[in-house]
Structures are given as C-alpha cells and as structure tokens.
Enzyme design. Structure first.
Site, PDB file in Angstrom:
ATOM      1  N   ASP A 133      -0.726  -6.469  -0.020  1.00 32.48           N
ATOM      2  CA  ASP A 133      -0.708  -5.660   0.984  1.00 32.48           C
ATOM      3  C   ASP A 133      -2.529  -5.390   1.466  1.00 32.48           C
ATOM      4  O   ASP A 133      -4.014  -4.599   0.417  1.00 32.48           O
ATOM      5  CB  ASP A 133      -0.218  -4.500   0.489  1.00 32.48           C
ATOM      6  CG  ASP A 133       0.379  -3.893   2.311  1.00 32.48           C
ATOM      7  OD1 ASP A 133      -0.143  -4.579   3.300  1.00 32.48           O
ATOM      8  OD2 ASP A 133       1.105  -3.235   2.090  1.00 32.48           O
ATOM      9  N   GLU A 188       9.041  -3.566  10.567  1.00 32.63           N
ATOM     10  CA  GLU A 188       9.930  -2.778   9.322  1.00 32.63           C
ATOM     11  C   GLU A 188      10.233  -1.579  11.484  1.00 32.63           C
ATOM     12  O   GLU A 188       9.427  -1.385  12.196  1.00 32.63           O
ATOM     13  CB  GLU A 188       8.390  -2.111   9.435  1.00 32.63           C
ATOM     14  CG  GLU A 188       8.796  -0.464   8.996  1.00 32.63           C
ATOM     15  CD  GLU A 188       7.900  -0.058   7.844  1.00 32.63           C
ATOM     16  OE1 GLU A 188       6.672  -0.746   7.585  1.00 32.63           O
ATOM     17  OE2 GLU A 188       7.681   0.641   7.364  1.00 32.63           O
ATOM     18  N   GLU A 245      -0.826  -5.472   8.601  1.00 36.20           N
ATOM     19  CA  GLU A 245      -0.547  -4.361   9.620  1.00 36.20           C
ATOM     20  C   GLU A 245      -1.052  -5.071  10.739  1.00 36.20           C
ATOM     21  O   GLU A 245      -2.527  -5.348  11.654  1.00 36.20           O
ATOM     22  CB  GLU A 245       0.268  -3.593   9.508  1.00 36.20           C
ATOM     23  CG  GLU A 245       0.269  -2.860   7.770  1.00 36.20           C
ATOM     24  CD  GLU A 245       0.639  -1.513   8.231  1.00 36.20           C
ATOM     25  OE1 GLU A 245      -0.081  -0.666   9.296  1.00 36.20           O
ATOM     26  OE2 GLU A 245       1.114  -1.022   6.882  1.00 36.20           O
ATOM     27  N   LYS A 249      -1.096  -9.620   3.052  1.00 32.60           N
ATOM     28  CA  LYS A 249      -0.002  -9.234   4.160  1.00 32.60           C
ATOM     29  C   LYS A 249      -0.517  -8.120   4.866  1.00 32.60           C
ATOM     30  O   LYS A 249      -1.753  -7.274   4.295  1.00 32.60           O
ATOM     31  CB  LYS A 249       0.888  -8.643   4.054  1.00 32.60           C
ATOM     32  CG  LYS A 249       1.907  -7.626   4.740  1.00 32.60           C
ATOM     33  CD  LYS A 249       2.908  -7.258   4.524  1.00 32.60           C
ATOM     34  CE  LYS A 249       2.942  -5.818   3.552  1.00 32.60           C
ATOM     35  NZ  LYS A 249       2.320  -4.721   4.620  1.00 32.60           N
ATOM     36  N   ASP A 264       0.869  -0.892  -0.333  1.00 32.25           N
ATOM     37  CA  ASP A 264       0.576  -0.073   0.134  1.00 32.25           C
ATOM     38  C   ASP A 264       0.933   0.670   0.156  1.00 32.25           C
ATOM     39  O   ASP A 264       0.999   2.443  -0.170  1.00 32.25           O
ATOM     40  CB  ASP A 264      -0.748  -0.204   0.890  1.00 32.25           C
ATOM     41  CG  ASP A 264       0.188  -0.195   2.349  1.00 32.25           C
ATOM     42  OD1 ASP A 264       0.666  -0.705   2.657  1.00 32.25           O
ATOM     43  OD2 ASP A 264      -1.208   0.574   3.688  1.00 32.25           O
ATOM     44  N   SER A 265       2.131   1.686  -0.211  1.00 32.93           N
ATOM     45  CA  SER A 265       2.919   2.551   0.347  1.00 32.93           C
ATOM     46  C   SER A 265       2.681   3.053  -1.368  1.00 32.93           C
ATOM     47  O   SER A 265       3.309   3.874  -1.618  1.00 32.93           O
ATOM     48  CB  SER A 265       4.300   1.332   0.331  1.00 32.93           C
ATOM     49  OG  SER A 265       4.663   0.566  -1.050  1.00 32.93           O
TER      50      SER A 265
HETATM   51  O1  KIV Z   1       3.617  -1.009   1.283  1.00 28.56           O
HETATM   52  C1  KIV Z   1       4.927  -1.550   1.562  1.00 28.56           C
HETATM   53  O2  KIV Z   1       5.246  -0.702   0.348  1.00 28.56           O
HETATM   54  C2  KIV Z   1       5.055  -2.749   2.685  1.00 28.56           C
HETATM   55  C3  KIV Z   1       6.468  -2.339   3.039  1.00 28.56           C
HETATM   56  C4  KIV Z   1       7.425  -1.006   3.115  1.00 28.56           C
HETATM   57  C5  KIV Z   1       6.830  -3.547   4.021  1.00 28.56           C
HETATM   58  O3  KIV Z   1       4.446  -2.356   3.006  1.00 28.56           O
END
Ligand code: KIV
Length: 280
Positions: free
Chosen positions: A84, A183, A116, A114, A45-46
């Site tokens: 994500d 992280e 969080e 993934k 989600d970056s």
């Molecule tokens: O969204 C992302 O790119 C991430 C990484 C920084 C692990 O969660």
C-alpha cells in the site's frame, strides 16, 4: 504447491471464482493468509490502526511500509503481494511517486502497489505503470482522505457522487490498473462499477456483487480489542481471548512452579554437575 499468482492473473480472474484478498503485516500473518490460499495479500496501511494502535492511517511512512512488506514477502507466498502506498507518498510529484512505489518493490519485495484515489491521481498512476509496476486502484471511502471526507463515511450515496465514482473507476480501468478496491460504497454502485470495468473489483463494505472481497486480517481474527467493528466486518475467530487465556495459563504455571518442567530445562552432565557443586 499452487502456482504463483501475478497481477495479470488477477486481472484475468474477472468473471471467475471470487478473488480472496486479506491484509498481512508480518511473517506470521503472511503465513496465515498463504495457508488459507489468499489470492492477494495486501500489506495495507491499515497497519496504523491494527498494529500500531493509531486512529488514522496518516502517520504511516514509506519506511514503515517497506519494513512490513519485507516481513511479508520474506515468507515467499504464492499469493500476489501488494504494498500500500501511504499518504503523501504519491501526492507530491510523479517522480516522487515512482521512487516510493519502487522502494516497495525493490526493498519491500512487493509485486504491485495500491494507491487511493480516482482521476485526480491519474498522472501518478500512469507514471507508476510506465515504470512497469502493476497498480491496484482504491475508490470510495478512502481512509487517507478522512479529514477531507469529514470522517469515515460511506461514499457515493447521492447520484452525483455515485456518477463521479463511476467516472473514476472507468478512468482507472482505462489507465490499466489490474484491479480496483471499492471501499464503503452502496452495493448497487459497486455492482454498476463491477459491470462497467474490465479490471476485477475487490469490495470491502461494498456489497456482494464485486469480483472479490477483502477484509483486514485482525478484524477477521478478532484481534482488535474493544474497538467496535465496522458494519461490513465479519469476525470468524476470537483470537484475542484465546491469546489472553494462553498467556494467563503460562503465568499460572509460573506461579504454581509447574513451568518450566524438567523436560523444558537444560541439564549439565553428571560429572560437570558434581565438579561444580564440589566448588562450594
Ligand atoms: O489498508 C488497508 O488495509 C486497505 C484495505 C482496507 C483495502 O486499504
């Protein structure tokens, strides 16, 4: 062609060569990650920060993630593709969480998700695992908690906070996640967690002792403009300057008339050209 990488293979990689993970958000970035032999491609989600130009990841929706994940999986990489789960897609109910994780798999083509958070998120993690979807955990500086953390701050520097993160990592490991991103945590804490859990840890700003490392592709390639990179970022290229230079050269060729050349132009047959010109 190398063998397809799966979530169980990533789990089994603990103790072997370090895992290589990188983000990708579209077909070109997925091709780069695959050609470089990533083990895991994370559609993170970056994308909010590096593709959509936002300050936080909070605006990203499940629709956004499906859209970008589909672009990545369309290139059919041998790397494992992890989608994500964005903020609020796994906070409301277990049912909602499974539905959203399922969209990343069914519509996006991801092979794992993934999410969080630690023990607080266990009911959601169990629900996703029960739906046969492999889960990657993410602990420490979790960007979706930016407001709760009071900014992007290294986590687990104090003893009690570090103990809490170790307990979170143990709980995720026992739940059955196939790997855990660590992280923004001190290197010692990451080392302790890595020794403590059976799932491989993948660090970003977590020191050298994790079982693997991940960086954001745009940071690695130098595609983040003037933004000051985080301390843990190592930039391996300056593609933004190279790209500006390429586009400048194109514009210069346009203005001096050298683009397009004869070879870069389409032509009519002589007969058709003569007939057309005789119209006037
Ligand atoms: O969204 C992302 O790119 C991430 C990484 C920084 C692990 O969660």
């Amino acid at each position: 062609m190398r063998d397809k990488i799966t979530a169980p293979k990533v789990h089994a990689a603990k103790g072997g060569p370090k895992l290589r993970m990188i983000t990708a958000y579209d077909a070109p970035s997925a091709r780069i990650a695959e050609a470089a032999e990533a083990d895991v491609i994370l559609v993170g989600d970056s994308l909010a920060n590096v593709v959509l130009g936002r300050d936080t990841t909070l605006s990203v929706t499940v629709d956004d993630m499906v859209h970008h994940t589909r672009a990545v999986t369309g290139t059919r990489p041998q790397a494992l593709v992890v989608g994500d789960m964005p903020w609020l897609s796994f906070h409301i109910s277990a049912e909602d969480t499974v539905r959203n994780a399922g969209r990343l798999i069914r519509e996006g083509g991801a092979e794992a998700v993934k999410l969080e958070g630690g023990r607080k998120r266990l009911p959601m993690i169990h629900a996703v695992l029960d739906a046969e979807i492999p889960v990657m955990g993410h602990l420490g500086l979790t960007p979706q908690s930016v407001h709760a953390m009071g900014g992007y701050r290294v986590q687990g520097k104090q003893v009690e906070a570090a103990r809490n993160l170790i307990a979170d990592a143990r709980a995720l490991d026992e739940a059955g996640v196939f790997s855990i991103v660590l992280e923004g945590v001190p290197d010692l804490l990451a080392e302790l967690i890595t020794k403590e859990v059976s799932a491989p840890t993948i660090g970003i700003g977590a020191g050298p002792h994790c079982d693997g490392q991940v960086l954001v592709l745009h940071d690695v390639l130098g595609l983040t403009g003037d933004a000051k990179p985080a301390k843990f970022v190592r930039r391996y290229a300056d593609l933004e300057s190279a790209a500006v230079e390429a586009v400048r050269r194109f514009f210069a060729d346009v203005q001096d008339g050298s683009f397009p050349s004869d070879e870069e132009s389409y032509h009519m047959s002589e007969e058709a050209a003569r007939a057309l010109l005789s119209d006037g």
